[in-house]
Enzyme design. Sequence first.
Site, mmCIF file in Angstrom:
data_model
loop_
_atom_site.group_PDB
_atom_site.id
_atom_site.type_symbol
_atom_site.label_atom_id
_atom_site.label_comp_id
_atom_site.label_asym_id
_atom_site.label_seq_id
_atom_site.Cartn_x
_atom_site.Cartn_y
_atom_site.Cartn_z
ATOM 1 N N HIS A 119 30.617 9.176 13.817
ATOM 2 C CA HIS A 119 31.179 7.927 13.276
ATOM 3 C C HIS A 119 30.116 6.846 13.319
ATOM 4 C CE1 HIS A 119 33.973 4.587 12.632
ATOM 5 N NE2 HIS A 119 34.786 5.505 12.167
ATOM 6 N N ASP A 169 39.375 12.196 11.044
ATOM 7 C CA ASP A 169 39.580 13.240 10.021
ATOM 8 C C ASP A 169 39.601 14.650 10.590
ATOM 9 O OD1 ASP A 169 37.621 11.051 8.190
ATOM 10 O OD2 ASP A 169 39.659 11.623 7.610
ATOM 11 N N HIS A 225 33.338 9.874 4.015
ATOM 12 C CA HIS A 225 34.339 8.839 4.359
ATOM 13 C C HIS A 225 35.724 9.488 4.323
ATOM 14 C CE1 HIS A 225 36.033 4.968 4.939
ATOM 15 N NE2 HIS A 225 35.814 4.388 3.785
HETATM 16 C C1 SDX Z 1 35.729 7.842 8.254
HETATM 17 O O1 SDX Z 1 33.520 3.521 9.102
HETATM 18 C C2 SDX Z 1 34.737 3.829 9.319
HETATM 19 O O2 SDX Z 1 35.442 3.160 10.050
HETATM 20 C C3 SDX Z 1 35.221 5.082 8.582
HETATM 21 C C4 SDX Z 1 36.595 5.591 9.006
HETATM 22 C C5 SDX Z 1 37.694 4.639 8.614
HETATM 23 O O3 SDX Z 1 38.748 4.685 9.243
HETATM 24 O O4 SDX Z 1 37.514 3.937 7.565
HETATM 25 O O5 SDX Z 1 36.622 5.789 10.412
HETATM 26 C C6 SDX Z 1 36.900 6.928 8.327
HETATM 27 O O6 SDX Z 1 35.020 7.817 7.279
HETATM 28 C C7 SDX Z 1 35.432 8.730 9.435
HETATM 29 C C8 SDX Z 1 34.136 9.568 9.223
HETATM 30 C C9 SDX Z 1 34.482 10.786 8.390
HETATM 31 N N1 SDX Z 1 33.253 11.524 8.011
HETATM 32 C C10 SDX Z 1 32.954 12.713 8.525
HETATM 33 O O7 SDX Z 1 33.602 13.271 9.407
HETATM 34 C C11 SDX Z 1 31.725 13.358 7.883
HETATM 35 C C12 SDX Z 1 30.847 13.936 8.994
HETATM 36 N N2 SDX Z 1 30.280 12.845 9.752
HETATM 37 C C13 SDX Z 1 28.957 12.421 9.398
HETATM 38 O O8 SDX Z 1 28.541 12.609 8.100
HETATM 39 C C14 SDX Z 1 28.514 11.144 10.074
HETATM 40 O O9 SDX Z 1 28.824 11.259 11.403
HETATM 41 C C15 SDX Z 1 29.041 9.814 9.563
HETATM 42 C C16 SDX Z 1 28.792 9.644 8.112
HETATM 43 C C17 SDX Z 1 30.493 9.672 9.841
HETATM 44 C C18 SDX Z 1 28.312 8.729 10.343
HETATM 45 O O10 SDX Z 1 26.999 8.847 9.999
HETATM 46 P P1 SDX Z 1 25.894 8.003 10.784
HETATM 47 O O11 SDX Z 1 26.437 7.065 11.783
HETATM 48 O O12 SDX Z 1 24.976 7.479 9.723
HETATM 49 O O13 SDX Z 1 25.261 9.100 11.622
HETATM 50 P P2 SDX Z 1 23.803 9.462 11.510
HETATM 51 O O14 SDX Z 1 23.607 10.133 10.197
HETATM 52 O O15 SDX Z 1 22.984 8.265 11.840
HETATM 53 O O16 SDX Z 1 23.749 10.530 12.674
HETATM 54 C C19 SDX Z 1 22.866 10.438 13.699
HETATM 55 C C20 SDX Z 1 22.483 11.891 13.983
HETATM 56 C C21 SDX Z 1 21.711 12.547 12.851
HETATM 57 O O17 SDX Z 1 20.917 13.543 13.464
HETATM 58 P P3 SDX Z 1 19.321 13.257 13.645
HETATM 59 O O18 SDX Z 1 18.784 12.932 12.241
HETATM 60 O O19 SDX Z 1 19.232 12.092 14.599
HETATM 61 O O20 SDX Z 1 18.755 14.556 14.194
HETATM 62 O O21 SDX Z 1 23.666 12.684 14.147
HETATM 63 C C22 SDX Z 1 23.676 13.707 13.144
HETATM 64 C C23 SDX Z 1 22.770 13.247 12.043
HETATM 65 O O22 SDX Z 1 22.236 14.375 11.350
HETATM 66 N N3 SDX Z 1 25.068 13.821 12.688
HETATM 67 C C24 SDX Z 1 25.709 14.968 12.585
HETATM 68 C C25 SDX Z 1 27.009 14.636 12.180
HETATM 69 N N4 SDX Z 1 27.098 13.314 12.045
HETATM 70 C C26 SDX Z 1 25.891 12.815 12.356
HETATM 71 N N5 SDX Z 1 25.310 16.251 12.821
HETATM 72 C C27 SDX Z 1 26.264 17.195 12.613
HETATM 73 N N6 SDX Z 1 27.531 16.947 12.221
HETATM 74 C C28 SDX Z 1 27.940 15.690 11.996
HETATM 75 N N7 SDX Z 1 29.188 15.445 11.614
#
Ligand code: SDX
Length: 389
Positions: free
Chosen positions: A268, A324, A229
């Site tokens: 996201h 971010d 987050h």
């Molecule tokens: C914020 O919700 C909000 O509005 C939050 C926010 C706000 O203003 O309050 O916008 C602020 O928190 C932004 C997000 C910051 N976090 C990151 O940048 C951390 C990296 N991102 C991920 O951990 C992830 O994308 C999340 C946590 C942000 C979202 O996770 P999801 O929607 O649960 O994504 P998912 O795990 O369902 O992903 C689907 C697929 C998966 O692969 P498969 O299992 O299908 O093979 O995408 C992959 C994930 O492994 N994946 C990533 C990835 N994010 C998702 N692979 C590589 N790098 C990534 N960053």
Amino acid sequence: DFGLMSYDPAYMNTAECKSTITYIDGDKGILEYRGYPIEQLAEHSSYLEVAYLLIYGDLPNKERLDWWRNRISRHTFIHNNLVELIQAFRYDAHPMGILISCVSAMSTLFPEAKDVDDPAVREKQIWRIIGQVPTIAAYAYRNRIGRPFNQPDNSLSYTANLLYMMDYMNQRDYQVNPVLAKALDVLFILHADHEQNCSTATMRGVGSSRVDPYSSLSAATAALYGPLHGGANEAVLRMLQQIGNVKNVPDFIDRVKKGEGRLMGFGHRVYKNYDPRAKIIRKVAYEVFEATASNPLLEIAVELERIALQDEYFIARKLYPNVDFYSGLIYQALGFPIEYFPFLFAIPRAAGWLTQWLEMLDDPEQKIMRPRQVYLGAARRDYVPLEQR
Ligand code: SDX
């Protein structure tokens, strides 16, 4: 056969809400505060004006904006107990731990804290939190570098005052660079609210028990601290430092695709398109680097984005840069230590958390947050005496 328990849908909906504050279209990459597009607010408004817009529901006229600025500036000084609490931490304590503790401690300092039903009390609590969170940040930083605290200078803008209170050399004639103060103000606008994200849902959930806003905001700050987050901006910088050189980017991307790591700052829960905030922050990053010194990590970030946006792995998963991805580079250019990046997310988000908290309190349909579950555990069975196990 456990049988999925039949439950009243109303129970499941305590985690959902109706809101008039922020609108997001994740597929189109749209973000609006009270109907105003984020792009227009970032270009024309200021963080304090946007905080007013969120809390009171519309843009203030000049008289109301002056009144609002005066309300906040009367609350920038912090209670001496908080100063002592900050000084009790080790110099290298993570600032988010300090913020969580200080905001929680505020609930012990103001006797009216429990009276969440009085609109006048709520308003004063909002002024106090928005006014004091930057001062807590600055004092935590000064405690970290072992320098005396700079009292707030209320003649400065909200963000300029933060930069002033944090200044490194404690120069009397410290002049805040207007380009940097403006860049920070735009970042604060972009981070002010974001609908029902993890930390906002925590603010609403904890607040739904009618506890004071300081305790709720302390819980929301803890949720934001997580690397998935608000802690992602710190994680992005560490990722860029770990990559170290543009030529190492392809190998890093390959490791991510093998599941050996995440491309922090990408992806996201809601945006399955480019985060509109990331587009604006990317532009601000270039402006800041013109006013400061270029940062080799920016080159690595741009290359990461270029490759990822063309790569089937990221395209198939709808992974784009989020808020971010570039923000940490700007914070670093402004001179903030990496550990402060999540704090710089929490300061502006306080306005959004408090707005959402107010809306929750005033929603007659909102009950105490009590999501239900689907039970998949053991079926009913009798106790087994110890000697028979
Ligand atoms: C914020 O919700 C909000 O509005 C939050 C926010 C706000 O203003 O309050 O916008 C602020 O928190 C932004 C997000 C910051 N976090 C990151 O940048 C951390 C990296 N991102 C991920 O951990 C992830 O994308 C999340 C946590 C942000 C979202 O996770 P999801 O929607 O649960 O994504 P998912 O795990 O369902 O992903 C689907 C697929 C998966 O692969 P498969 O299992 O299908 O093979 O995408 C992959 C994930 O492994 N994946 C990533 C990835 N994010 C998702 N692979 C590589 N790098 C990534 N960053």
